[in-house]
Write a protein that holds these residues in place. Sequence first.
Motif, PDB file in Angstrom:
ATOM      1  N   ASN A   1      98.710  64.452 104.209  1.00 56.29           N
ATOM      2  CA  ASN A   1      97.770  65.283 104.950  1.00 56.29           C
ATOM      3  C   ASN A   1      98.561  66.268 105.794  1.00 56.29           C
ATOM      4  OD1 ASN A   1      95.403  63.936 104.066  1.00 56.29           O
ATOM      5  ND2 ASN A   1      95.756  62.301 105.554  1.00 56.29           N
ATOM      6  N   SER A   2      98.041  67.486 105.921  1.00 53.87           N
ATOM      7  CA  SER A   2      98.749  68.514 106.674  1.00 53.87           C
ATOM      8  C   SER A   2      99.039  68.056 108.094  1.00 53.87           C
ATOM      9  CB  SER A   2      97.925  69.805 106.713  1.00 53.87           C
ATOM     10  OG  SER A   2      98.571  70.761 107.529  1.00 53.87           O
ATOM     11  N   TYR A   3     100.292  68.165 108.509  1.00 55.74           N
ATOM     12  CA  TYR A   3     100.678  67.778 109.856  1.00 55.74           C
ATOM     13  C   TYR A   3     100.192  68.782 110.892  1.00 55.74           C
ATOM     14  CZ  TYR A   3     103.717  63.964 108.310  1.00 55.74           C
ATOM     15  OH  TYR A   3     104.209  62.790 107.799  1.00 55.74           O
ATOM     16  N   MET A   4      99.788  69.945 110.444  1.00 48.56           N
ATOM     17  CA  MET A   4      99.280  70.954 111.371  1.00 48.56           C
ATOM     18  C   MET A   4      97.958  70.518 111.996  1.00 48.56           C
ATOM     19  SD  MET A   4     101.584  73.350 111.265  1.00 48.56           S
ATOM     20  CE  MET A   4     100.832  74.872 111.807  1.00 48.56           C
ATOM     21  N   ASP A   5      97.285  69.569 111.353  1.00 47.10           N
ATOM     22  CA  ASP A   5      95.999  69.082 111.851  1.00 47.10           C
ATOM     23  C   ASP A   5      96.131  67.795 112.659  1.00 47.10           C
ATOM     24  OD1 ASP A   5      94.765  71.179 110.449  1.00 47.10           O
ATOM     25  OD2 ASP A   5      94.626  69.970 108.625  1.00 47.10           O
ATOM     26  N   LEU A   6      97.363  67.323 112.833  1.00 47.23           N
ATOM     27  CA  LEU A   6      97.579  66.038 113.496  1.00 47.23           C
ATOM     28  C   LEU A   6      98.255  66.199 114.853  1.00 47.23           C
ATOM     29  CD1 LEU A   6      98.917  63.936 110.470  1.00 47.23           C
ATOM     30  CD2 LEU A   6      96.551  64.179 111.255  1.00 47.23           C
ATOM     31  N   GLU A   7      98.034  65.229 115.713  1.00 44.21           N
ATOM     32  CA  GLU A   7      98.726  65.173 116.991  1.00 44.21           C
ATOM     33  C   GLU A   7     100.134  64.601 116.763  1.00 44.21           C
ATOM     34  OE1 GLU A   7      97.630  66.315 119.878  1.00 44.21           O
ATOM     35  OE2 GLU A   7      95.767  66.978 118.891  1.00 44.21           O
ATOM     36  N   PRO A   8     101.076  64.898 117.655  1.00 47.99           N
ATOM     37  CA  PRO A   8     102.448  64.396 117.499  1.00 47.99           C
ATOM     38  C   PRO A   8     102.526  62.895 117.234  1.00 47.99           C
ATOM     39  CG  PRO A   8     102.395  66.016 119.247  1.00 47.99           C
ATOM     40  CD  PRO A   8     100.963  65.785 118.835  1.00 47.99           C
ATOM     41  N   GLN A   9     101.729  62.103 117.940  1.00 51.02           N
ATOM     42  CA  GLN A   9     101.766  60.667 117.749  1.00 51.02           C
ATOM     43  C   GLN A   9     101.271  60.276 116.366  1.00 51.02           C
ATOM     44  OE1 GLN A   9     103.277  58.544 119.646  1.00 51.02           O
ATOM     45  NE2 GLN A   9     102.789  56.850 118.251  1.00 51.02           N
ATOM     46  N   GLU A  10     100.296  61.020 115.839  1.00 53.91           N
ATOM     47  CA  GLU A  10      99.785  60.744 114.501  1.00 53.91           C
ATOM     48  C   GLU A  10     100.828  61.104 113.446  1.00 53.91           C
ATOM     49  OE1 GLU A  10      95.010  61.435 114.741  1.00 53.91           O
ATOM     50  OE2 GLU A  10      96.246  63.228 115.006  1.00 53.91           O
ATOM     51  N   ILE A  11     101.558  62.179 113.682  1.00 55.82           N
ATOM     52  CA  ILE A  11     102.637  62.569 112.767  1.00 55.82           C
ATOM     53  C   ILE A  11     103.707  61.484 112.749  1.00 55.82           C
ATOM     54  CG2 ILE A  11     104.474  64.240 112.336  1.00 55.82           C
ATOM     55  CD1 ILE A  11     102.688  66.347 113.705  1.00 55.82           C
ATOM     56  N   LYS A  12     104.060  61.030 113.943  1.00 55.37           N
ATOM     57  CA  LYS A  12     105.082  59.979 114.061  1.00 55.37           C
ATOM     58  C   LYS A  12     104.645  58.716 113.312  1.00 55.37           C
ATOM     59  CE  LYS A  12     107.052  59.690 118.036  1.00 55.37           C
ATOM     60  NZ  LYS A  12     108.494  59.987 117.787  1.00 55.37           N
ATOM     61  N   GLN A  13     103.403  58.343 113.450  1.00 53.34           N
ATOM     62  CA  GLN A  13     102.891  57.149 112.780  1.00 53.34           C
ATOM     63  C   GLN A  13     102.913  57.311 111.265  1.00 53.34           C
ATOM     64  OE1 GLN A  13      99.016  56.677 114.569  1.00 53.34           O
ATOM     65  NE2 GLN A  13      99.819  55.680 116.416  1.00 53.34           N
ATOM     66  N   ASP A  14     102.572  58.505 110.783  1.00 53.12           N
ATOM     67  CA  ASP A  14     102.577  58.758 109.340  1.00 53.12           C
ATOM     68  C   ASP A  14     103.993  58.674 108.780  1.00 53.12           C
ATOM     69  OD1 ASP A  14     100.815  59.817 106.983  1.00 53.12           O
ATOM     70  OD2 ASP A  14     102.603  61.101 106.965  1.00 53.12           O
ATOM     71  N   ILE A  15     104.945  59.245 109.494  1.00 50.07           N
ATOM     72  CA  ILE A  15     106.343  59.197 109.051  1.00 50.07           C
ATOM     73  C   ILE A  15     106.857  57.765 109.048  1.00 50.07           C
ATOM     74  CG2 ILE A  15     108.709  59.807 109.714  1.00 50.07           C
ATOM     75  CD1 ILE A  15     107.642  62.508 110.651  1.00 50.07           C
ATOM     76  N   GLN A  16     106.535  57.029 110.086  1.00 49.69           N
ATOM     77  CA  GLN A  16     106.995  55.638 110.169  1.00 49.69           C
ATOM     78  C   GLN A  16     106.384  54.779 109.067  1.00 49.69           C
ATOM     79  OE1 GLN A  16     106.055  54.578 114.230  1.00 49.69           O
ATOM     80  NE2 GLN A  16     107.871  55.611 115.063  1.00 49.69           N
TER      81      GLN A  16
END
Length: 252
Positions: free
Chosen positions: A119-134
């Motif tokens: 999912n596009s990271y442009m639509d996510l908050e930093p914490q959500e991006i971090k969780q997706d990467i992890q």
Amino acid sequence: MRIFQNKLELIKRYGVIVVIALFCAILMWIGQQSQIAVFSNKGEPRALSQGSEDQPFVALTFNISWGNSKVHDIIKVLEAHEAKATFFLSGEWAERHPDIVKEIHDGKHEIAMMGYSYNSYMDLEPQEIKQDIQKAREAFEKLSFEDVDWFRAPHGQFNGEVLKVVEEENLEAIQWSVNPRDWENPGTNQIIDAILEETDKGDIVLMHASDSVKQTDKALEVVLPGLKQKGLEFSTITELVNGSKAKITQVE
């Protein structure tokens, strides 16, 4: 007098050893700093977009986020032409297709990631991006890929905030310098012409191996020997970085 001469020779000998050791240490430090400088400058987020134009390396990269049929055709063409590549996989896809991930790895290609759910990271908050990467990292670790260092943002969409999170997760962001837009299936000849006309030393070529691409494998049958005729050598992203300095894309 003889004792003094022996001591002098001993000092000279150890002095040479110290100088050599110091020289080697300086070379290693310079190499490390060069690689660090590829991706960051005074804390500003950056993304690798191209390698050195002084080296004959070109990095073929393939994104995969869904499907399990076209990737086999692409792997076969790469193998036939002894071409290595870097495959950027979404963690969710890798989790569903561990056998194909193994096939890619066994073919001497490099495994890289595109997050987990694509999912596009442009639509996510930093914490959500971090969780997706992890979550993606956990998926790759379960498949015994514990050192996945290269990262490409889902859909290629990122900004400084996204890259800051990527950097915090100890990943290196990778973009591209040549994009034939093969996912649009513009025609085999158009893909061939775009790559052969635009690709030169140090370029990173963006292609896809999801089931959406219908012409990429056929195009590669012409592209691969064509790039070799231009004097280019196929490399993974790791080899592109370690073998040369690289250009970066500044992100505001």
